[in-house]
Design a protein around this motif. Structure first.
Motif, PDB file in Angstrom:
ATOM      1  N   VAL A   1       0.826  -1.203   0.000  1.00  0.00           N
ATOM      2  CA  VAL A   1       0.000   0.000   0.000  1.00  0.00           C
ATOM      3  C   VAL A   1       0.866   1.262   0.000  1.00  0.00           C
ATOM      4  CG1 VAL A   1      -1.701   1.324   1.321  1.00  0.00           C
ATOM      5  CG2 VAL A   1      -1.933  -1.163   1.131  1.00  0.00           C
TER       6      VAL A   1
ATOM      7  N   LYS B   1       0.647   4.305  -2.721  1.00  0.00           N
ATOM      8  CA  LYS B   1       0.355   5.695  -2.367  1.00  0.00           C
ATOM      9  C   LYS B   1       1.450   6.645  -2.850  1.00  0.00           C
ATOM     10  CE  LYS B   1      -2.455   4.774   1.753  1.00  0.00           C
ATOM     11  NZ  LYS B   1      -2.533   4.902   3.237  1.00  0.00           N
TER      12      LYS B   1
ATOM     13  N   ARG C   1      -1.587   7.732  -7.870  1.00  0.00           N
ATOM     14  CA  ARG C   1      -1.696   6.643  -6.901  1.00  0.00           C
ATOM     15  C   ARG C   1      -2.156   5.362  -7.600  1.00  0.00           C
ATOM     16  NH1 ARG C   1      -4.871   9.028  -3.509  1.00  0.00           N
ATOM     17  NH2 ARG C   1      -6.786   7.875  -3.896  1.00  0.00           N
TER      18      ARG C   1
ATOM     19  N   SER D   1      -3.647   1.608  -8.276  1.00  0.00           N
ATOM     20  CA  SER D   1      -4.653   0.640  -7.832  1.00  0.00           C
ATOM     21  C   SER D   1      -3.967  -0.717  -7.690  1.00  0.00           C
ATOM     22  CB  SER D   1      -5.788   0.536  -8.857  1.00  0.00           C
ATOM     23  OG  SER D   1      -6.522   1.738  -8.938  1.00  0.00           O
TER      24      SER D   1
ATOM     25  N   THR E   1      -4.291  -6.400  -2.695  1.00  0.00           N
ATOM     26  CA  THR E   1      -3.534  -6.524  -1.451  1.00  0.00           C
ATOM     27  C   THR E   1      -3.719  -7.910  -0.841  1.00  0.00           C
ATOM     28  OG1 THR E   1      -5.358  -5.644  -0.105  1.00  0.00           O
ATOM     29  CG2 THR E   1      -3.723  -4.066  -0.938  1.00  0.00           C
TER      30      THR E   1
ATOM     31  N   GLY F   1      -7.616  -8.236  -0.746  1.00  0.00           N
ATOM     32  CA  GLY F   1      -8.330  -6.966  -0.755  1.00  0.00           C
ATOM     33  C   GLY F   1      -7.988  -6.188  -2.013  1.00  0.00           C
TER      34      GLY F   1
ATOM     35  N   VAL G   1      -7.192  -1.989  -3.202  1.00  0.00           N
ATOM     36  CA  VAL G   1      -7.093  -0.568  -2.862  1.00  0.00           C
ATOM     37  C   VAL G   1      -7.208   0.234  -4.158  1.00  0.00           C
ATOM     38  CG1 VAL G   1      -5.636   1.245  -1.914  1.00  0.00           C
ATOM     39  CG2 VAL G   1      -5.664  -1.010  -0.835  1.00  0.00           C
ATOM     40  N   GLU G   2      -8.240   1.041  -4.223  1.00  0.00           N
ATOM     41  CA  GLU G   2      -8.510   1.835  -5.427  1.00  0.00           C
ATOM     42  C   GLU G   2      -7.587   3.046  -5.475  1.00  0.00           C
ATOM     43  OE1 GLU G   2     -10.156   1.741  -8.794  1.00  0.00           O
ATOM     44  OE2 GLU G   2     -11.659   0.912  -7.426  1.00  0.00           O
ATOM     45  N   GLY G   3      -6.941   3.205  -6.620  1.00  0.00           N
ATOM     46  CA  GLY G   3      -6.110   4.376  -6.827  1.00  0.00           C
ATOM     47  C   GLY G   3      -6.641   5.213  -7.972  1.00  0.00           C
TER      48      GLY G   3
END
Length: 352
Positions: free
Chosen positions: A275, A279, A284, A286, A289, A334, A336-338
């Motif tokens: 992550v 970031k 950022r 995507s 995870t 999981g 994580v949307e970027g």
């Protein structure tokens, strides 16, 4: 002469069984724990681990074999597992085999001769032959991130196929049709599972799977960069890419920057793991995870459970306990949307 457990028993008024349970990581009442620890300090008691290991045939040491110590995925898992093992009175011996089959065999031999009680392993090789000596000796082996048909051991996996399928489906839903994949080595279990998910997402959406859109890396930064370069050269019309491993994600992003390709204007990207790196990327990133903390906890807890079951069997009078039952734990990934995926439908640029 140093103090003994009998001296602690005399000082505390507790039975030897209670004191032994304390030293072996068993459950002891809080008030008894305090008494024992006060007596240990007063008597300057030191456990002779070598002597205890010879007597009990247990060293309270766990071997851990990993492909790459500088791999953040493995490092996070080891940190979590080691914390749990230490809290239960176990030390760890970590062997980095540098993704080399021969080094992996040497590591297994080293740990076996050091009489470790069990092994947590993330194998680099194709075969589990080097670990069979532990199985035959009745010592538990927990495998992480891999599954081998020839090794009857417990496995901790994640939903690799489902994670890849979900990532590629997100790109398809955004209007992409020419989607590349940077896949891992064909002989690695996780790589095969993730490639299967990539193909499944395409097929279920009526898209053909063009082999030229799949480039293999070797789960390294350099491998990811080379694969990205190859994909771009052979598929100039490719609008999106799914990268199936963290190191390869880093390498691919470096190559994209070197080539002057803009994300997501020129190409949309979904990567894997870390992550913090996602970031720090501009834009950022995507990413898929993996629950490294849960993987480490499951591995340590299963190993401890097997060891305690074996110890209880010995104490119950079974000379040679045999436990061939194995478990496979599959954990959810999981996402994580970027901002690295361009929605072609919204921009009116949907591919034909």
């Amino acid at each position: 002469m140093g103090a003994t457990m009998k001296d602690i028993a005399k000082r505390t008024g507790l039975g030897l069984a209670t004191i032994s349970s304390y030293f072996n990581g068993g459950n002891v009442r809080e008030k008894n724990r305090i008494k024992i620890e006060e007596a240990i300090e007063e008597l300057h008691f030191e456990v002779n681990e070598v002597a205890r290991g010879l007597k009990t045939n247990r060293t309270k040491t766990i071997g851990i074999i990993i492909p790459e110590l500088n791999n953040i995925f493995f490092a996070e898992i080891i940190t979590e597992a080691e914390d749990i093992l230490r809290s239960r009175g176990y030390a760890t011996m970590i062997c980095d085999c540098r993704s080399d089959n021969e080094r992996e065999k040497e590591a297994a031999d080293f740990l076996y001769h050091r009489r470790v009680d069990g092994v947590i392993v993330m194998p680099a090789g194709k075969s589990g032959d080097a670990l069979m000596k532990f199985i035959r000796a009745g010592k538990p082996v927990v495998m992480i991130d891999r599954k081998m048909q020839d090794l009857p051991c417990d496995c901790i996996l994640v939903e690799n196929e489902g994670a890849a399928e979900d990532a590629v489906r997100r790109l398809i839903d955004a209007g992409h049709r020419r989607i590349g994949m940077i896949a891992g080595p064909e002989d690695v279990y996780t790589a095969r599972e993730r490639q299967r998910g990539y193909k499944k997402a395409l097929e279920e959406n009526g898209l053909s799977c063009d082999d030229s859109l799949i480039a293999r890396g070797n789960y390294t930064i350099a491998g990811g960069a080379a694969a990205m370069r190859k994909l771009r050269e052979t598929n100039p019309d490719m609008t999106a890419v799914f990268i199936s491993n963290y190191e390869m994600t880093v390498g691919a992003m470096m190559e994209i920057n070197d080539l002057g390709i803009k994300i997501p204007e020129d190409i949309s990207v979904i990567g894997f793991d870390n992550v913090d790196f996602a970031k720090a990327s501009v834009p950022r990133l995507s990413i898929v995870t993996q629950p490294t903390d849960k993987i480490g906890r499951e591995a340590a807890n299963i190993l401890i459970e097997k060891l305690e079951t074996r110890e209880n069997s010995v104490q119950a009078g079974e000379k040679k306990p045999e436990d061939r039952t194995t478990v496979t734990v599959t954990l959810k990934t999981g996402f994580v949307e970027g901002k690295s995926v361009r929605n072609l439908r919204q921009s009116g640029c949907t591919e034909a």
